[in-house]
Design a protein around this motif. Structure first.
Motif, short mmCIF file in Angstrom:
data_model
loop_
_atom_site.label_atom_id
_atom_site.label_comp_id
_atom_site.label_asym_id
_atom_site.label_seq_id
_atom_site.Cartn_x
_atom_site.Cartn_y
_atom_site.Cartn_z
N VAL A 224 -5.92 33.73 33.43
CA VAL A 224 -5.10 34.85 33.89
C VAL A 224 -3.65 34.40 33.97
O VAL A 224 -3.35 33.20 34.07
CB VAL A 224 -5.57 35.38 35.26
CG1 VAL A 224 -6.99 35.91 35.17
CG2 VAL A 224 -5.45 34.30 36.34
N ALA A 225 -2.75 35.37 33.92
CA ALA A 225 -1.32 35.06 34.02
C ALA A 225 -1.00 34.49 35.40
O ALA A 225 -1.53 34.95 36.41
CB ALA A 225 -0.50 36.32 33.77
N ARG A 226 -0.14 33.48 35.43
CA ARG A 226 0.29 32.89 36.69
C ARG A 226 1.23 33.84 37.41
O ARG A 226 2.26 34.25 36.86
CB ARG A 226 1.00 31.56 36.45
CG ARG A 226 0.09 30.41 36.12
CD ARG A 226 0.87 29.13 35.92
NE ARG A 226 1.72 28.79 37.06
CZ ARG A 226 2.17 27.56 37.29
NH1 ARG A 226 1.85 26.56 36.47
NH2 ARG A 226 2.95 27.32 38.33
N TRP A 252 -0.04 35.93 26.88
CA TRP A 252 0.16 35.01 28.01
C TRP A 252 -0.20 33.59 27.61
O TRP A 252 0.27 32.63 28.20
CB TRP A 252 -0.67 35.46 29.21
CG TRP A 252 -0.16 36.72 29.84
CD1 TRP A 252 -0.73 37.96 29.78
CD2 TRP A 252 1.05 36.86 30.60
NE1 TRP A 252 0.06 38.87 30.47
CE2 TRP A 252 1.15 38.22 30.98
CE3 TRP A 252 2.06 35.98 31.00
CZ2 TRP A 252 2.20 38.71 31.74
CZ3 TRP A 252 3.11 36.46 31.75
CH2 TRP A 252 3.18 37.81 32.11
N GLY A 253 -1.05 33.43 26.60
CA GLY A 253 -1.37 32.12 26.08
C GLY A 253 -2.52 31.45 26.81
O GLY A 253 -3.28 32.07 27.55
N GLY A 254 -2.65 30.16 26.60
CA GLY A 254 -3.76 29.38 27.11
C GLY A 254 -4.32 28.51 25.99
O GLY A 254 -3.64 28.29 24.97
N PRO A 255 -5.52 28.01 26.12
CA PRO A 255 -6.09 27.18 25.05
C PRO A 255 -6.13 27.88 23.69
O PRO A 255 -6.03 27.24 22.65
CB PRO A 255 -7.50 26.87 25.57
CG PRO A 255 -7.36 26.91 27.05
CD PRO A 255 -6.38 28.01 27.32
N GLY A 260 -5.38 34.39 27.64
CA GLY A 260 -4.85 35.13 28.79
C GLY A 260 -4.58 36.59 28.52
O GLY A 260 -4.08 37.30 29.40
N GLY A 261 -4.90 37.08 27.31
CA GLY A 261 -4.62 38.46 26.98
C GLY A 261 -3.14 38.71 26.77
O GLY A 261 -2.33 37.77 26.66
#
Length: 282
Positions: A224-226, A252-255, A260-261
């Protein structure tokens, strides 16, 4: 300002476009065109370059015989000519057209194709706006050439933004991806389009890198977004809305890019300054 893709963009899925060019998962474009590949790192946004990772994994293959070293691909120059449907085309997703190692003479060949295909819109993104500016003073950029710079942090914002503003282009845009800090000094004067996005890649599975570079966090099994960094993106969006600048929140990014959608405050932001199906002014 165009709010999102229209039904007419079904043409993007045409067989001819798929055969001639490379489809892509990059949400703000449709096709990628790579008349060259390879690059050198110039700032912190390059640290985990997806293009370098891909090219080095395939080093020694027919596609990337020398990995991410400079590879000029003149056989790809004519690809856009074979795409009949008006298309959004990201130029050199595997390089930087304004890398010092690419000659102006080869850039001229790329611009010749852009000028010959006014039905397309070409998105050209660089971290070297000083070279883009010098080239634009040597050769006028055509109306369908979108001049963009990457700004990943406040540290590089000022010089890159000011140089871009001097480039004589019908559309100037900013790619704030990977967004690594707040951008309190962001000035949208002379800008038509802004993209935001969080970093993605396997390296964000490492807690220390996620803390330093990520816009996301783990929540159970989800990303989820920080909350403490959402305002970095909200601030950009609000400035775009106030200035009537098209705004596109990519991820939002991530692995992975989808981890993160891409919803911001419950909605999708996927605006464009114009679409290829619109007439390009001369």
């Amino acid at each position: 300002m165009v709010p999102s893709f229209s039904p007419a963009f079904d043409c993007y899925n045409s067989l001819s476009a798929r055969k001639a060019m490379n489809e892509t998962a990059i949400r703000w474009t449709t096709l990628t065109w790579n008349p060259a590949s390879g690059c050198d790192k110039v700032s912190e946004g390059c640290s985990f370059c997806y293009a370098e990772s891909l090219a080095e994994r395939k080093r020694g293959s027919p596609a990337f015989p020398v990995g991410f070293e400079l590879t000029i691909r003149p056989h790809k120059l004519k690809e856009p000519l074979r795409v009949k449907e008006p298309s959004l085309i990201f130029v050199n997703s595997m390089s930087d057209l304004f890398w010092e190692k690419i000659s102006d003479e080869y850039r001229d060949q790329v611009l010749d194709v852009i000028e010959a295909t006014p039905r397309h819109e070409y998105q050209v993104l660089t971290k070297r706006p000083e070279i883009m500016l010098a080239y634009s003073r040597r050769r006028r950029l055509p109306p369908n050439f979108w001049a963009g710079v990457t700004i990943e942090s406040e540290r590089v914002r000022g010089p890159r933004q000011e140089l871009l503003r001097q480039v004589d282009a019908q559309i100037r845009f900013l790619s704030l991806e990977p967004l690594l800090s707040a951008l309190p000094g962001l000035d949208l004067d002379g800008i038509s389009w802004v993209i935001t996005g969080g970093e993605s890649g396997d390296h964000l599975s490492r807690p220390e890198l996620l803390e330093r570079r990520g816009l996301v966090r783990r929540q159970g099994t989800k990303w989820v977004a920080r909350e403490d960094r959402m305002d970095w993106v909200r601030d950009v969006r609000d400035k775009c809305v106030a200035a009537k600048v098209a705004f596109f929140h990519k991820q939002w990014g991530g692995p992975t890019s989808a981890s993160g959608g891409y919803l911001l405050d419950g909605r999708e932001w996927s605006e464009f300054p114009r679409l290829p199906i619109e007439k390009v002014a001369s």
